[in-house]
Design a protein around this motif. Sequence first.
Motif, PDB file in Angstrom:
ATOM      1  N   GLN A 124       0.850  -1.182   0.000  1.00 16.82           N
ATOM      2  CA  GLN A 124       0.000   0.000   0.000  1.00 16.82           C
ATOM      3  C   GLN A 124       0.890   1.239   0.000  1.00 16.82           C
ATOM      4  O   GLN A 124       1.854   1.316   0.765  1.00 16.82           O
ATOM      5  CB  GLN A 124      -0.887   0.025   1.250  1.00 16.82           C
ATOM      6  CG  GLN A 124      -1.919  -1.074   1.325  1.00 16.82           C
ATOM      7  CD  GLN A 124      -3.242  -0.673   0.694  1.00 16.82           C
ATOM      8  OE1 GLN A 124      -3.530   0.512   0.522  1.00 16.82           O
ATOM      9  NE2 GLN A 124      -4.052  -1.662   0.347  1.00 16.82           N
ATOM     10  N   LEU A 125       0.581   2.203  -0.851  1.00 17.96           N
ATOM     11  CA  LEU A 125       1.258   3.492  -0.842  1.00 17.96           C
ATOM     12  C   LEU A 125       0.198   4.571  -0.757  1.00 17.96           C
ATOM     13  O   LEU A 125      -0.632   4.703  -1.665  1.00 17.96           O
ATOM     14  CB  LEU A 125       2.116   3.684  -2.094  1.00 17.96           C
ATOM     15  CG  LEU A 125       3.398   2.856  -2.201  1.00 17.96           C
ATOM     16  CD1 LEU A 125       4.165   3.241  -3.466  1.00 17.96           C
ATOM     17  CD2 LEU A 125       4.280   3.028  -0.972  1.00 17.96           C
ATOM     18  N   ALA A 170      12.909   1.013   2.889  1.00 21.50           N
ATOM     19  CA  ALA A 170      11.601   1.300   3.469  1.00 21.50           C
ATOM     20  C   ALA A 170      10.958   2.476   2.768  1.00 21.50           C
ATOM     21  O   ALA A 170      11.634   3.324   2.173  1.00 21.50           O
ATOM     22  CB  ALA A 170      11.741   1.586   4.966  1.00 21.50           C
ATOM     23  N   ILE A 171       9.624   2.538   2.844  1.00 23.47           N
ATOM     24  CA  ILE A 171       8.859   3.639   2.266  1.00 23.47           C
ATOM     25  C   ILE A 171       7.811   4.079   3.284  1.00 23.47           C
ATOM     26  O   ILE A 171       7.102   3.243   3.853  1.00 23.47           O
ATOM     27  CB  ILE A 171       8.162   3.228   0.956  1.00 23.47           C
ATOM     28  CG1 ILE A 171       9.185   2.745  -0.077  1.00 23.47           C
ATOM     29  CG2 ILE A 171       7.365   4.397   0.383  1.00 23.47           C
ATOM     30  CD1 ILE A 171       8.562   2.262  -1.368  1.00 23.47           C
ATOM     31  N   PHE A 205       6.020   0.258   3.795  1.00 21.30           N
ATOM     32  CA  PHE A 205       6.737  -0.853   3.161  1.00 21.30           C
ATOM     33  C   PHE A 205       8.102  -0.982   3.825  1.00 21.30           C
ATOM     34  O   PHE A 205       8.797   0.013   4.029  1.00 21.30           O
ATOM     35  CB  PHE A 205       6.909  -0.593   1.657  1.00 21.30           C
ATOM     36  CG  PHE A 205       7.735  -1.649   0.946  1.00 21.30           C
ATOM     37  CD1 PHE A 205       7.141  -2.811   0.488  1.00 21.30           C
ATOM     38  CD2 PHE A 205       9.100  -1.474   0.746  1.00 21.30           C
ATOM     39  CE1 PHE A 205       7.892  -3.788  -0.168  1.00 21.30           C
ATOM     40  CE2 PHE A 205       9.853  -2.437   0.098  1.00 21.30           C
ATOM     41  CZ  PHE A 205       9.252  -3.592  -0.354  1.00 21.30           C
ATOM     42  N   PHE A 206       8.467  -2.215   4.152  1.00 17.20           N
ATOM     43  CA  PHE A 206       9.784  -2.449   4.746  1.00 17.20           C
ATOM     44  C   PHE A 206      10.313  -3.787   4.262  1.00 17.20           C
ATOM     45  O   PHE A 206       9.629  -4.806   4.299  1.00 17.20           O
ATOM     46  CB  PHE A 206       9.719  -2.452   6.276  1.00 17.20           C
ATOM     47  CG  PHE A 206      11.057  -2.714   6.920  1.00 17.20           C
ATOM     48  CD1 PHE A 206      11.942  -1.666   7.129  1.00 17.20           C
ATOM     49  CD2 PHE A 206      11.432  -3.996   7.291  1.00 17.20           C
ATOM     50  CE1 PHE A 206      13.191  -1.898   7.699  1.00 17.20           C
ATOM     51  CE2 PHE A 206      12.671  -4.237   7.864  1.00 17.20           C
ATOM     52  CZ  PHE A 206      13.551  -3.184   8.067  1.00 17.20           C
ATOM     53  N   LEU A 207      11.561  -3.761   3.797  1.00 14.04           N
ATOM     54  CA  LEU A 207      12.232  -4.983   3.362  1.00 14.04           C
ATOM     55  C   LEU A 207      13.627  -4.991   3.973  1.00 14.04           C
ATOM     56  O   LEU A 207      14.370  -4.012   3.858  1.00 14.04           O
ATOM     57  CB  LEU A 207      12.330  -5.024   1.831  1.00 14.04           C
ATOM     58  CG  LEU A 207      12.916  -6.308   1.226  1.00 14.04           C
ATOM     59  CD1 LEU A 207      11.966  -7.486   1.442  1.00 14.04           C
ATOM     60  CD2 LEU A 207      13.164  -6.124  -0.279  1.00 14.04           C
ATOM     61  N   LYS A 228       6.068  -9.128   6.594  1.00 17.31           N
ATOM     62  CA  LYS A 228       6.862  -9.133   5.374  1.00 17.31           C
ATOM     63  C   LYS A 228       5.974  -8.788   4.188  1.00 17.31           C
ATOM     64  O   LYS A 228       4.835  -9.242   4.102  1.00 17.31           O
ATOM     65  CB  LYS A 228       7.512 -10.500   5.169  1.00 17.31           C
ATOM     66  CG  LYS A 228       8.626 -10.820   6.149  1.00 17.31           C
ATOM     67  CD  LYS A 228       9.307 -12.130   5.792  1.00 17.31           C
ATOM     68  CE  LYS A 228      10.466 -12.412   6.739  1.00 17.31           C
ATOM     69  NZ  LYS A 228      11.154 -13.691   6.404  1.00 17.31           N
ATOM     70  N   PRO A 229       6.482  -7.980   3.249  1.00 21.43           N
ATOM     71  CA  PRO A 229       5.671  -7.666   2.061  1.00 21.43           C
ATOM     72  C   PRO A 229       5.401  -8.911   1.238  1.00 21.43           C
ATOM     73  O   PRO A 229       6.211  -9.839   1.223  1.00 21.43           O
ATOM     74  CB  PRO A 229       6.546  -6.659   1.294  1.00 21.43           C
ATOM     75  CG  PRO A 229       7.937  -6.903   1.786  1.00 21.43           C
ATOM     76  CD  PRO A 229       7.805  -7.334   3.212  1.00 21.43           C
ATOM     77  N   ALA A 230       4.257  -8.944   0.582  1.00 22.90           N
ATOM     78  CA  ALA A 230       3.860 -10.111  -0.205  1.00 22.90           C
ATOM     79  C   ALA A 230       4.646 -10.149  -1.519  1.00 22.90           C
ATOM     80  O   ALA A 230       4.469  -9.278  -2.380  1.00 22.90           O
ATOM     81  CB  ALA A 230       2.364 -10.070  -0.487  1.00 22.90           C
ATOM     82  N   LEU A 231       5.511 -11.149  -1.659  1.00 21.16           N
ATOM     83  CA  LEU A 231       6.278 -11.329  -2.896  1.00 21.16           C
ATOM     84  C   LEU A 231       5.425 -12.109  -3.882  1.00 21.16           C
ATOM     85  O   LEU A 231       5.096 -13.268  -3.659  1.00 21.16           O
ATOM     86  CB  LEU A 231       7.583 -12.071  -2.603  1.00 21.16           C
ATOM     87  CG  LEU A 231       8.476 -12.401  -3.810  1.00 21.16           C
ATOM     88  CD1 LEU A 231       8.934 -11.126  -4.516  1.00 21.16           C
ATOM     89  CD2 LEU A 231       9.683 -13.240  -3.373  1.00 21.16           C
TER      90      LEU A 231
END
Length: 330
Positions: free
Chosen positions: A30-31, A117-118, A126-128, A149-152
Motif C-alpha cells: 500500500q502506498l 523502506a517507504i 513498506f519495509f524490506l 513481510k511484504p507479499a512477494l
Amino acid sequence: MIPACFSQPNTPSSTSQVPQNLITCIYQTQLCNSPTYLTLTWSKTFFSHSLTIHASDSFSFTVSLNPSTFSFFRTRPGSKSISLTHSKYKRIKLYWDFTRADFTHNSAEAESCFYIAISCNARLEFFLGDLLDDLTRRSGLVPTHKLGKPALLSRREHVFGHRNYISRAQFLGSKHEIGIECSEGTLRLKVDGITSLVVKRLAWKFRGNEKIFVGGVEFEFYWDVFNWVNNEGGSNGNGHGVFVFQVGDGGVWPEMVGPEKKLMRKSLSMSTASTTVPSIASLSPSPSCSSVLQWAEESSDGGRSSCSSSTRSCGSNGGFSLLLYAWKRD
C-alpha cells in the motif's frame, strides 16, 4: 548433441556492461492508502551495482550500492522525498541502508544486514530487510500496525553461464537453490542439488511443461529453449532459454525497467531474426519467450487473459511465479 547449447550468444559485446546478475521482484503493498505493485530491480555488473525501486505511474528511483574505496565516501544510510507522479499533493519518503549489507556470491540482491523502506505521511508502509530497529532509531518512524513481510508475488532473474545456470530463490517463505543444466541435447533441473526433471531430445522437446515439487509444494514447470535450438548457426534467436516455475494461480509479471530493460533492448537490437519481434514495452522479447509465458498464463486462468500492458497478472490469490532467463556467456 545440440550445438546451440554451447554456441556464442547474441548478448552485448562489452563485458563491462553485461550483468553478472539481474533480479526483479514485485511486491504487493500500500502506498498512501492505494494498493500498489512495487518493483525492485537489483543489478550487478563488473563496474556497477544498483537497486531500482519502481511503482508504475507513480515514481522510479535508483540507489547505487557500490562501496567506495575511500573511507570518507563509503556508502551511508540515505533517504529521499518523492512526489508521486499521479498526485503532486502526495509525497512518500524512501529510506535505505546497505552499509553492512551481505550479498550471496555473485548475487545482486542483498541477503541480510540492510533495509529499504517507504513511508507516507510519516506512516511506515513498506519495509524490506532485517534492520527495522536501525530504521526507527534514525528516522523516528514508529510502525502504527504490526508490519509483516511484504507479499512477494513474483521474481524474475537473468542468470549467465556456459552450461550450468544457478538461481537461489525464495519459494513461499523457503529458500532453495535451482540448477539448470544444458548438455548434449539434455536438460536437467535440480532443486537443492537433487535432480527433479530430465528432458532429453531437446531438438524435439524444446518447449514443454511438467509438475515438480519444491519443498513439498507442487509447482508447474515450463521450459522454452527454442532460441538455443534455433541459434545453432549463431544467427537467429536471442540465445537465451526461458523457464517458469508457477504455483497456485501464478504471480504477477513485473514490467521491465532500468538495467533490465536496457539488457533486453541491446539483445533485441543485435538479433537478426527475420520474424517480427515484439516491442520492448511488453514482457516478451522474442517469439520463444512470448509463447511460454502465454502458455503459463492460459494454464493458470483457464484461458482467460487478464494481463495489462505494463504488468502481466496471472492471479495473485496465494500464487507465486519464478521466471528465469538463462543467457550463455562466451
